[in-house]
Scaffold this motif. Structure first.
Motif, PDB file in Angstrom:
ATOM      1  N   ARG A  51       0.877  -1.154  -0.046  1.00  0.00           N
ATOM      2  CA  ARG A  51       0.209   0.001   0.041  1.00  0.00           C
ATOM      3  C   ARG A  51       0.928   1.293  -0.110  1.00  0.00           C
ATOM      4  N   LEU A  52       0.741   2.115  -0.841  1.00  0.00           N
ATOM      5  CA  LEU A  52       1.675   3.218  -1.302  1.00  0.00           C
ATOM      6  C   LEU A  52       0.983   4.581  -1.067  1.00  0.00           C
ATOM      7  N   LEU A  53       1.459   5.290  -0.454  1.00  0.00           N
ATOM      8  CA  LEU A  53       0.772   6.747  -0.262  1.00  0.00           C
ATOM      9  C   LEU A  53       1.509   7.702  -1.392  1.00  0.00           C
ATOM     10  N   VAL A  54       0.846   8.304  -2.240  1.00  0.00           N
ATOM     11  CA  VAL A  54       1.427   9.078  -3.364  1.00  0.00           C
ATOM     12  C   VAL A  54       1.059  10.588  -3.103  1.00  0.00           C
ATOM     13  N   ALA A  55       2.322  11.016  -2.765  1.00  0.00           N
ATOM     14  CA  ALA A  55       1.804  12.639  -2.655  1.00  0.00           C
ATOM     15  C   ALA A  55       1.995  13.418  -3.730  1.00  0.00           C
ATOM     16  N   VAL A  56       0.806  14.021  -4.109  1.00  0.00           N
ATOM     17  CA  VAL A  56       0.411  14.742  -5.290  1.00  0.00           C
ATOM     18  C   VAL A  56       0.188  16.237  -4.918  1.00  0.00           C
ATOM     19  N   LEU A  79      -2.632   2.148  -4.367  1.00  0.00           N
ATOM     20  CA  LEU A  79      -2.403   3.492  -4.313  1.00  0.00           C
ATOM     21  C   LEU A  79      -3.437   4.383  -3.627  1.00  0.00           C
ATOM     22  N   VAL A  80      -2.938   5.109  -2.839  1.00  0.00           N
ATOM     23  CA  VAL A  80      -3.730   6.048  -1.892  1.00  0.00           C
ATOM     24  C   VAL A  80      -3.154   7.317  -2.409  1.00  0.00           C
ATOM     25  N   GLY A  81      -3.937   8.462  -2.746  1.00  0.00           N
ATOM     26  CA  GLY A  81      -3.332   9.827  -2.916  1.00  0.00           C
ATOM     27  C   GLY A  81      -3.401  10.702  -1.818  1.00  0.00           C
ATOM     28  N   LEU A  82      -2.643  11.608  -1.870  1.00  0.00           N
ATOM     29  CA  LEU A  82      -2.593  12.631  -0.778  1.00  0.00           C
ATOM     30  C   LEU A  82      -2.354  13.943  -1.371  1.00  0.00           C
ATOM     31  N   THR A  83      -3.037  14.931  -1.109  1.00  0.00           N
ATOM     32  CA  THR A  83      -2.738  16.493  -1.633  1.00  0.00           C
ATOM     33  C   THR A  83      -2.889  17.155  -0.494  1.00  0.00           C
ATOM     34  N   LEU A 106      -8.261   8.722 -12.661  1.00  0.00           N
ATOM     35  CA  LEU A 106      -7.487   7.168 -12.487  1.00  0.00           C
ATOM     36  C   LEU A 106      -8.063   6.449 -11.390  1.00  0.00           C
ATOM     37  N   GLY A 107      -9.202   6.891 -10.886  1.00  0.00           N
ATOM     38  CA  GLY A 107     -10.068   6.296  -9.665  1.00  0.00           C
ATOM     39  C   GLY A 107      -9.226   5.778  -8.566  1.00  0.00           C
ATOM     40  N   VAL A 108      -8.180   6.756  -8.223  1.00  0.00           N
ATOM     41  CA  VAL A 108      -7.350   6.476  -6.941  1.00  0.00           C
ATOM     42  C   VAL A 108      -7.904   7.160  -5.801  1.00  0.00           C
ATOM     43  N   GLU A 109      -8.177   6.299  -4.634  1.00  0.00           N
ATOM     44  CA  GLU A 109      -8.756   6.772  -3.569  1.00  0.00           C
ATOM     45  C   GLU A 109      -7.741   7.914  -2.928  1.00  0.00           C
ATOM     46  N   TYR A 110      -8.243   9.105  -2.379  1.00  0.00           N
ATOM     47  CA  TYR A 110      -7.367  10.147  -2.072  1.00  0.00           C
ATOM     48  C   TYR A 110      -7.658  10.889  -0.686  1.00  0.00           C
ATOM     49  N   ARG A 111      -6.917  11.580  -0.196  1.00  0.00           N
ATOM     50  CA  ARG A 111      -7.333  12.341   1.129  1.00  0.00           C
ATOM     51  C   ARG A 111      -6.819  13.911   0.522  1.00  0.00           C
ATOM     52  N   VAL A 112      -7.240  14.814   0.890  1.00  0.00           N
ATOM     53  CA  VAL A 112      -7.142  16.312   0.716  1.00  0.00           C
ATOM     54  C   VAL A 112      -6.782  16.747   2.301  1.00  0.00           C
ATOM     55  N   VAL A 113      -5.530  17.225   2.879  1.00  0.00           N
ATOM     56  CA  VAL A 113      -5.361  17.818   4.054  1.00  0.00           C
ATOM     57  C   VAL A 113      -5.222  19.380   3.895  1.00  0.00           C
ATOM     58  N   ARG A 114      -6.270  20.085   4.615  1.00  0.00           N
ATOM     59  CA  ARG A 114      -6.097  21.653   4.613  1.00  0.00           C
ATOM     60  C   ARG A 114      -5.539  21.753   5.754  1.00  0.00           C
ATOM     61  N   LEU A 154       0.811   6.985   7.909  1.00  0.00           N
ATOM     62  CA  LEU A 154       0.484   6.097   9.276  1.00  0.00           C
ATOM     63  C   LEU A 154      -1.018   5.754   9.414  1.00  0.00           C
ATOM     64  N   GLU A 155      -1.592   6.783   9.259  1.00  0.00           N
ATOM     65  CA  GLU A 155      -3.141   6.680   9.324  1.00  0.00           C
ATOM     66  C   GLU A 155      -3.752   5.732   8.221  1.00  0.00           C
ATOM     67  N   VAL A 156      -3.405   5.979   7.154  1.00  0.00           N
ATOM     68  CA  VAL A 156      -3.985   4.726   6.279  1.00  0.00           C
ATOM     69  C   VAL A 156      -3.022   3.631   6.068  1.00  0.00           C
ATOM     70  N   SER A 157      -2.230   3.568   7.013  1.00  0.00           N
ATOM     71  CA  SER A 157      -1.374   1.930   6.748  1.00  0.00           C
ATOM     72  C   SER A 157      -0.516   1.863   5.638  1.00  0.00           C
ATOM     73  N   ALA A 158      -0.009   2.892   5.138  1.00  0.00           N
ATOM     74  CA  ALA A 158       0.789   2.814   3.737  1.00  0.00           C
ATOM     75  C   ALA A 158       2.139   2.173   4.199  1.00  0.00           C
ATOM     76  N   ASP A 159       2.725   1.370   3.544  1.00  0.00           N
ATOM     77  CA  ASP A 159       3.967   0.965   3.882  1.00  0.00           C
ATOM     78  C   ASP A 159       5.173   2.127   3.225  1.00  0.00           C
ATOM     79  N   ALA A 160       4.930   2.842   2.553  1.00  0.00           N
ATOM     80  CA  ALA A 160       5.923   3.997   2.025  1.00  0.00           C
ATOM     81  C   ALA A 160       5.008   5.128   1.481  1.00  0.00           C
ATOM     82  N   VAL A 161       5.903   6.130   1.459  1.00  0.00           N
ATOM     83  CA  VAL A 161       5.236   7.440   0.590  1.00  0.00           C
ATOM     84  C   VAL A 161       5.917   7.700  -0.495  1.00  0.00           C
ATOM     85  N   ALA A 162       5.457   7.851  -1.628  1.00  0.00           N
ATOM     86  CA  ALA A 162       6.366   8.082  -3.058  1.00  0.00           C
ATOM     87  C   ALA A 162       5.994   9.695  -3.077  1.00  0.00           C
TER      88      ALA A 162
END
Ligand code: SF4
Ligand code: ZN
Ligand code: ZN
Length: 319
Positions: A51-56, A79-83, A106-114, A154-162
Motif C-alpha cells: 500500500r503506497l501513499l502518493v503525494a501529489v 495506491l492512495v493519493g494525498l494532496t 484514475l480512480g485512485v482513493e485520496y485524501r485532501v489535508v487543509r 500512518l493513518e492509512v497504513s501505507a508501507d511507504a510514501v512516494a
C-alpha cells in the motif's frame, strides 16, 4: 520539418535521451515509464510495499509520478493519493484542484489535508510571521509537508510514501548540501529511505528523470497539472544560481546530473552514518518522532497558533 517516430513512423512529439531518438506520444510515454521502472528496480523501491501513499501537489512532477505508478504498478500496489492545501493564496487552490482531477480520472482513493482547517495556520501566515517562526518559508513548508505525509501514511497504513522529486531537484539538493557542509543530510536524498519507528519509508521513483522529461510526459498524456511558480519560491540566493549552473553544465556534459547523483548514491551514501541522536525522541505534543522534546512541526504550529490566540485576546480586551 515534420519529424517521425523512429519506432513506428507516426508524428514525433519529443526527443528522448539518451540516444535522443524522436518519438511519438505513445512511444514517449512508454520510454518515460521504462525509465521509472528501471529506477524502481535498481533501488528496489517497492520491496515490501503493498500500500503506497502518493503525494501529489498538482504540479508536473507529482502528476507524472501518479500516472507512471498507476500505469506500471496499479494492478499490484494499492495506491492512495494525498494532496495538501498549504494555504498559499492564488497557488494552493488550483494545485489541489489539479491533483484531485488526476486522482478522480484514475480512480485512485485520496485524501485532501487543509493546513488551515486541520492545524490552524497557513504557509502564507508562516511567511508573514517568519521572525516569530524563526525559519525561512520554504523550510517551514518542507517540515509541514513531511509531517503531514508521514501522519497520513500512518493513518492509512501505507508501507511507504512516494514523492515526485526529480533528478533536477535531487542533484541541486546534493550540491547545496555539499556546499553548506551538511554531508549527513545527503542520506535524506537517497531514492529510498527505510522505515524507522513511526517514520514511514519514503521513495522517489522519479529520481533519475529530469524536470523536462516529466513535463513532456504529462503533456503527452494530456494530464491536468498546475504550472505557475509558488510566490514564495526564492528568486535569488545560492539555490537558483546553482540550479542555472547545473542546467548549463548539463548542456555541455549531457547526463552530468544523473552521473553525479547515481555515483553519490552508490559510493558516498553507504559511508555516511547519521548521528545517533537524530529523531530518536518522541514529541511530547503529538507523539511523532522528534530530535528534541517537541518536533519541528509542533514548534512551528504552537508559535503561530498560540501567538494568534494572544493577538485575538489582546484585541478583544482593547475592544
Ligand atoms: Fe513550499 Fe517554498 Fe515550494 Fe512554495 S516554493 S511550495 S513555500 S517549498
Ligand atoms: Zn511511435
Ligand atoms: Zn509534534
Amino acid at each position: 520539418m515534420l519529424r517521425r517516430c523512429t519506432i513506428c513512423g507516426e508524428r514525433a512529439v519529443a526527443r528522448a535521451a539518451p540516444g535522443r531518438r524522436y518519438l511519438c506520444a505513445k512511444h514517449y510515454a512508454e520510454h518515460f515509464e521504462r525509465r521509472v521502472a528501471r529506477t524502481v528496480e535498481k533501488y528496489k523501491l517497492l520491496r515490501g510495499v503493498e500500500r503506497l501513499l502518493v503525494a501529489v501537489s498538482g504540479g508536473k512532477d507529482s502528476v507524472a509520478l501518479l500516472h507512471a505508478l498507476h500505469r506500471l504498478y496499479g494492478d499490484r500496489v494499492e495506491l492512495v493519493g494525498l494532496t495538501i492545501d498549504l494555504g498559499i493564496e492564488g497557488y494552493s487552490s488550483p494545485q489541489v484542484e489539479a491533483a484531485k482531477q488526476n486522482f478522480e480520472a484514475l480512480g485512485v482513493e485520496y485524501r485532501v489535508v487543509r493546513l488551515s482547517k486541520e492545524y490552524g495556520f497557513t504557509i502564507d501566515e508562516a511567511s508573514r510571521r517568519r521572525k516569530l517562526v524563526r525559519r525561512p518559508t520554504c523550510s517551514v513548508c518542507g517540515i509541514v509537508k513531511r509531517y503531514i505525509m508521514n501522519s497520513v501514511a500512518l493513518e492509512v497504513s501505507a508501507d511507504a510514501v512516494a514523492t515526485g522529486h526529480n533528478l533536477d531537484d535531487l542533484s541541486l539538493f546534493t550540491l547545496m548540501s555539499i556546499a553548506q557542509g551538511r554531508v549527513d543530510d545527503l542520506v535524506k536524498l537517497a531514492p529510498r529511505t527505510e522505515r524507522a519507528g513511526r517514520l514511514v519509508s519514503r521513495i522517489r521513483p522519479l529520481a533519475l528523470v529530469s524536470g523536462k522529461e516529466t513535463l513532456t510526459y504529462v503533456v503527452v498524456l494530456g494530464a491536468p497539472f498546475h504550472h505557475e511558480n509558488c510566490p514564495h519560491a526564492p528568486s535569488d540566493g545560492l539555490r537558483p544560481k546553482l540550479s542555472a549552473m547545473l542546467e548549463a553544465l548539463e548542456d555541455s556534459v549531457p547526463e552530468f546530473r544523473r552521473m553525479m547523483y547515481t555515483n553519490i548514491v552508490s559510493n558516498l551514501l553507504p559511508r555516511i552514518t547519521r548521528p545517533a541522536e537524530v529523531e530518536t525522541q518522541t514529541c511530547m505534543v503529538c507523539g511523532m518522532p522528534a530530535s528534541g522534546k517537541t518536533c519541528s512541526f509542533c514548534r512551528i504550529r504552537l508559535r503561530l497558533v498560540e501567538s494568534g490566540k494572544n493577538r485575538v485576546a489582546t484585541s478583544s480586551l482593547r475592544g
